[in-house]
Design a protein around this motif. Structure first.
Motif, PDB file in Angstrom:
ATOM      1  N   TYR A  19     -28.557  92.573  28.897  1.00 31.24           N
ATOM      2  CA  TYR A  19     -29.740  92.260  29.522  1.00 31.24           C
ATOM      3  C   TYR A  19     -30.444  93.342  29.475  1.00 31.24           C
ATOM      4  CZ  TYR A  19     -32.490  91.720  34.072  1.00 31.24           C
ATOM      5  OH  TYR A  19     -33.554  91.835  34.960  1.00 31.24           O
ATOM      6  N   SER A  20     -30.268  94.429  29.631  1.00 33.32           N
ATOM      7  CA  SER A  20     -30.819  95.756  29.371  1.00 33.32           C
ATOM      8  C   SER A  20     -31.659  95.806  27.793  1.00 33.32           C
ATOM      9  CB  SER A  20     -30.116  96.921  29.570  1.00 33.32           C
ATOM     10  OG  SER A  20     -31.084  98.272  29.359  1.00 33.32           O
ATOM     11  N   LYS A  21     -30.680  95.424  26.859  1.00 31.50           N
ATOM     12  CA  LYS A  21     -31.190  95.282  25.563  1.00 31.50           C
ATOM     13  C   LYS A  21     -32.467  94.503  25.375  1.00 31.50           C
ATOM     14  CE  LYS A  21     -29.299  98.332  23.000  1.00 31.50           C
ATOM     15  NZ  LYS A  21     -30.052  99.633  22.571  1.00 31.50           N
ATOM     16  N   ALA A  54     -25.132  91.990  34.846  1.00 24.77           N
ATOM     17  CA  ALA A  54     -26.552  91.742  34.675  1.00 24.77           C
ATOM     18  C   ALA A  54     -27.171  91.502  35.872  1.00 24.77           C
ATOM     19  CB  ALA A  54     -26.997  90.642  33.640  1.00 24.77           C
ATOM     20  N   PRO A  67     -43.658 101.418  23.044  1.00 24.18           N
ATOM     21  CA  PRO A  67     -44.089 100.585  23.995  1.00 24.18           C
ATOM     22  C   PRO A  67     -44.044 100.964  25.538  1.00 24.18           C
ATOM     23  CG  PRO A  67     -41.980 100.234  23.214  1.00 24.18           C
ATOM     24  CD  PRO A  67     -42.627 101.365  22.484  1.00 24.18           C
ATOM     25  N   THR A 123     -23.439  87.286  31.929  1.00 14.99           N
ATOM     26  CA  THR A 123     -24.042  88.329  31.189  1.00 14.99           C
ATOM     27  C   THR A 123     -23.872  89.703  31.723  1.00 14.99           C
ATOM     28  OG1 THR A 123     -25.881  86.675  30.617  1.00 14.99           O
ATOM     29  CG2 THR A 123     -26.311  88.921  30.127  1.00 14.99           C
ATOM     30  N   ASP A 124     -23.591  90.553  30.688  1.00 15.96           N
ATOM     31  CA  ASP A 124     -23.333  91.836  31.160  1.00 15.96           C
ATOM     32  C   ASP A 124     -24.580  92.739  31.049  1.00 15.96           C
ATOM     33  OD1 ASP A 124     -23.682  92.798  28.547  1.00 15.96           O
ATOM     34  OD2 ASP A 124     -21.575  92.858  28.381  1.00 15.96           O
ATOM     35  N   ALA A 125     -24.652  94.046  31.938  1.00 17.57           N
ATOM     36  CA  ALA A 125     -25.937  94.663  32.163  1.00 17.57           C
ATOM     37  C   ALA A 125     -26.545  95.233  30.819  1.00 17.57           C
ATOM     38  CB  ALA A 125     -25.581  95.665  33.122  1.00 17.57           C
ATOM     39  N   THR A 126     -25.564  95.470  29.815  1.00 18.68           N
ATOM     40  CA  THR A 126     -26.141  95.985  28.575  1.00 18.68           C
ATOM     41  C   THR A 126     -26.815  95.143  27.927  1.00 18.68           C
ATOM     42  OG1 THR A 126     -23.919  95.597  27.308  1.00 18.68           O
ATOM     43  CG2 THR A 126     -24.415  97.831  28.605  1.00 18.68           C
ATOM     44  N   LEU A 166     -40.054  94.936  26.151  1.00 18.35           N
ATOM     45  CA  LEU A 166     -40.972  95.778  26.200  1.00 18.35           C
ATOM     46  C   LEU A 166     -41.703  96.068  24.880  1.00 18.35           C
ATOM     47  CD1 LEU A 166     -41.808  97.681  28.888  1.00 18.35           C
ATOM     48  CD2 LEU A 166     -40.345  99.248  27.594  1.00 18.35           C
ATOM     49  N   ARG A 167     -41.097  96.280  23.937  1.00 17.08           N
ATOM     50  CA  ARG A 167     -41.542  96.396  22.829  1.00 17.08           C
ATOM     51  C   ARG A 167     -42.617  95.114  22.095  1.00 17.08           C
ATOM     52  NH1 ARG A 167     -43.098  99.985  18.807  1.00 17.08           N
ATOM     53  NH2 ARG A 167     -41.009 101.147  19.335  1.00 17.08           N
ATOM     54  N   TYR A 193     -27.370  95.061  37.867  1.00 12.15           N
ATOM     55  CA  TYR A 193     -28.366  95.712  37.329  1.00 12.15           C
ATOM     56  C   TYR A 193     -30.035  95.017  37.690  1.00 12.15           C
ATOM     57  CZ  TYR A 193     -31.252  97.365  33.292  1.00 12.15           C
ATOM     58  OH  TYR A 193     -32.138  98.092  32.281  1.00 12.15           O
ATOM     59  N   THR A 215     -20.768  97.138  34.332  1.00 17.12           N
ATOM     60  CA  THR A 215     -21.748  96.443  35.366  1.00 17.12           C
ATOM     61  C   THR A 215     -22.345  95.171  34.761  1.00 17.12           C
ATOM     62  OG1 THR A 215     -22.404  98.829  35.819  1.00 17.12           O
ATOM     63  CG2 THR A 215     -24.015  96.815  36.152  1.00 17.12           C
ATOM     64  N   LEU A 260     -34.489  93.347  27.777  1.00 16.46           N
ATOM     65  CA  LEU A 260     -35.709  94.003  28.507  1.00 16.46           C
ATOM     66  C   LEU A 260     -36.513  94.661  27.572  1.00 16.46           C
ATOM     67  CD1 LEU A 260     -34.365  94.619  32.037  1.00 16.46           C
ATOM     68  CD2 LEU A 260     -35.929  92.707  31.388  1.00 16.46           C
ATOM     69  N   GLU A 261     -35.445  95.930  27.048  1.00 13.89           N
ATOM     70  CA  GLU A 261     -36.092  96.937  26.066  1.00 13.89           C
ATOM     71  C   GLU A 261     -36.764  96.207  25.203  1.00 13.89           C
ATOM     72  OE1 GLU A 261     -33.113  99.636  25.067  1.00 13.89           O
ATOM     73  OE2 GLU A 261     -34.800 100.970  24.429  1.00 13.89           O
TER      74      GLU A 261
END
Lengths: 451, 451
Positions: free
Chosen positions: A346-348, B343, B233, A341-344, A354-355, B346, B341, A350-351
């Protein structure tokens, strides 16, 4: 006269305090119970009888010498084998931890011991608390899954081999096995209880929880373990609440029945039984409002898998690189995907989570507790997996405190449960509502393990 | 008699309320000031005089008609050009947003307008609030950096082209330019103020903040903008505090001077001047304790860059894939790295940041406010970058509310500042302590822009 193994933790604590029974008698009753049931149920990884009896004897001596005792004095408890106890192997259900002996004790275990609990032993977990099934048997029917990952703890409590046991939840690992065994399971708010000294799955999801057979026991354990821990960065700085004094006195709650997804994806019987319980609660005085999930629920289940995979891979990476072949297939595949998995991505995820979490906090404000079935079906006759995680996972994802209560048996003879969910850190309200519901539902499920 | 452009926002609001001056007179004073200074300072992206004067006239009419007015009635404010205003282009300092005209207004801008503020115009930001320097000039010396990314807002406030201006901070984009310009900058707790409608850099770091020339103005803007936002959020559910009533009355604070890193990495002059200010504050009655950073600080700065890169890449990915060449070099390189990067890298950075944040919360509990120099040096004569971010970034990373105050000029003739930091959501305490320090330090810096 009930046997000690049949009593709740709170009742055992009262009987011990009143000198009606001794810690050693309690421990012996449970060890005998294990002798008769464990060969069939396989709920335990490690029970060191000598240590158990020595601990129980020490509790007895403390009681005799008049030292001040804690709220769990002499009460035995089972511990999922991902909690560290200094000097005792933690195997986490994996070949990878074949030789792991921690030198520190989990914060929660320390709190339980300080409260006087007797550690009865380590219970079976699926490998690293993930999705490959364990060998533990559902006490209602060994052909049906006991759920996972805290299968040993759920089965040990349901089969009365211990009154309470520690579990943990990253998706649905407390609530699902508790529901599948017909008992009570509590997953507190993310951050309410320290995770220090528990083998991680996924740092942004992992939540410690536990099983018992009564709401009072769930509350009693929370009272012992809730609170800040300077050494656990996830533990909230909020002081613990009072989870016990309002349990018996609180009035009927405002219940928010979630009609979307949960009541659609559950099978007909689960829907009907859940509706019947809601009507029963309403008849007894609860106000019920029907609520629907926010749009952000749409990606919550997939995002939770992405997050779990990435974070589990981050933890396991050094071990996986050396001994991938020692992992069981589902976990190996999850780690492989997590490493890719790439960071982007995973970041999406997570984001979006959050919502989703924020939206669920708003939803939870619309009632004292939300209500859904705990699982889409009673546990199925399928031992290739640990059951359907979709009903429990969202509550771990958004971090809200959740309790499962048994409501009876399905036509298959296996247990059904409902979940109640409250706002963050509102465990006192959650438990009071759950206790009120427990009184109204008035179901006590005893699996047919004596046969 | 001071010119209107020389007054603080709070003073302007009082004078307008008392009918000593009209909103139109204030707007005209600031627009004239811009005429004389903007060609040299280049702090503004867009000022629509007709709209400004029409808005000011409307405020005047509202006042004349006796409608209830807000705490910023008729007070002009500059807005960093990453805040959306419906129908007005947001360029974010980038070719990539050449044609972007949002159809919604940022939550904070709406709150400012409801409080009666007059939007004076959009101020210069570095590209997408990142690290490529803007063309804005430091009003103390155009050969020295004004900092970034909120360079336009800082310079506009310092040069008295507006009393207050909105900025934003992902690493040090409010505190650094404010300190480099000799003014006050406030970065509230992560989650204290809605970010809805602000172009993101990094969702887990971005914090809105603002600049003014007095602590009172920083507090006044917080009072207008703090509070939950159901649609953001990240915004906390905690209600806003009272940030104004304790400002003048609070006694000397307990100050925790952080001696490690900050006092080691600052140049000799900054160290000496910071020590002198701390002694001045102690002489006036503050109690001072020296504190050192936790071990988890060790990776905090690098981890913040990893997190920022990954999250910025997650946001920019679709645009970067189409028009990478339109990005400036530092941001392009950051996005390239963020896209590469994985996951697990990060995730590990996020997990370490969680530990760092928890440790810093514990540190902040040891005093009313922590204190460090705001920057390692006064702004340097180097326009190839926006200055040293290492002193401001940790406070964004751990989310603690932070304010920078000017303490005087370095031998180079450029400003020096100190930062005060408090526990999460303790802005009332932070601002009261800052106001006390401001009174004791008693420095008012006016850049030599009239020459």
């Amino acid at each position: 006269m009930p046997q000690p193994y049949d009593l709740s933790a709170a009742e055992l604590a009262r009987q011990i305090r009143d000198r009606n029974i001794t810690p050693v008698q309690v421990a012996q009753s449970l060890l005998e119970r294990m002798d008769s049931l464990e060969p069939r149920l396989e709920a335990w990884v490690r029970v060191d009888r000598e240590t158990v009896l020595a601990d129980a004897k020490q509790r007895q001596e403390e009681l005799d010498s008049g030292v001040e005792t804690g709220p769990l004095h002499g009460v035995p408890i089972g511990i999922k084998d991902i909690y560290n106890i200094a000097g005792v192997p933690t195997k986490a259900g994996s070949k990878v931890y074949a030789d792991y002996v921690p030198d520190e004790t989990a914060a929660t275990i320390g709190l339980l011991q300080n409260a006087g609990a007797v550690i009865l032993g380590k219970t079976v977990t699926t490998e690293f608390a993930c999705l490959d099934p364990s060998h533990t048997k559902n006490p209602w029917n060994p052909a049906h899954t006991p759920g996972g990952s805290s299968s040993g703890s759920a089965v040990a409590v349901a089969a009365r081999m211990c009154p309470v046991a520690m579990g943990s939840q990253t998706i649905g690992s407390v609530l699902r096995p508790a529901s599948y065994s017909g008992i009570v399971g509590l997953k507190p708010t993310y951050g309410r209880v320290s995770r220090r000294g528990v083998v991680p799955v996924s740092w942004s999801l992992d939540t410690v929880g536990w099983m018992g057979r009564t709401v009072e026991d769930a509350a009693l354990l929370l009272q012992v373990m809730a609170g800040p821990d300077d050494q656990d960065p996830v533990a909230s700085r909020l002081p613990a609440g009072d989870y016990l004094s309002g349990l018996e006195s609180s009035g009927p709650p405002r219940i928010g029945l979630i009609t979307s997804f949960f009541m659609e994806e559950a099978d007909q019987e689960t829907q009907r039984r859940t509706r019947a319980v809601v009507e029963q609660l309403a008849s007894a005085g609860a106000s019920v409002v029907e609520l629907t999930l926010p749009e952000s629920f749409g990606t919550a289940i997939q995002d939770q898998m992405t997050i779990m995979g990435a974070e589990a891979a981050a933890f396991h990476k050094p071990m996986y690189e050396k001994q991938a072949q020692d992992y069981r297939p589902k976990l190996r595949e999850m780690l492989r995907q997590g490493l890719e998995t790439d960071a982007t991505t995973y970041s999406k995820a997570l984001e979006r989570r959050l919502r989703f979490s924020a939206d669920m906090r708003l939803l939870a404000e619309k009632a004292d507790v939300l209500l859904t079935p705990s699982t889409p079906t009673a546990p199925l006759a399928d031992l290739t997996n640990t059951g359907d995680t979709r009903f429990q996972g969202p509550w771990t994802s958004c971090g809200l405190p959740t309790i499962t209560l048994p409501i009876g048996l399905a036509e298959s003879g296996l247990p059904l449960g409902i979940q109640l969910i409250a706002s963050p850190f509102e465990e006192a309200r959650l438990l009071a509502a759950a206790r009120w519901c427990e009184r109204v539902i008035d179901v006590r499920l005893v699996p047919p393990v004596e046969n």
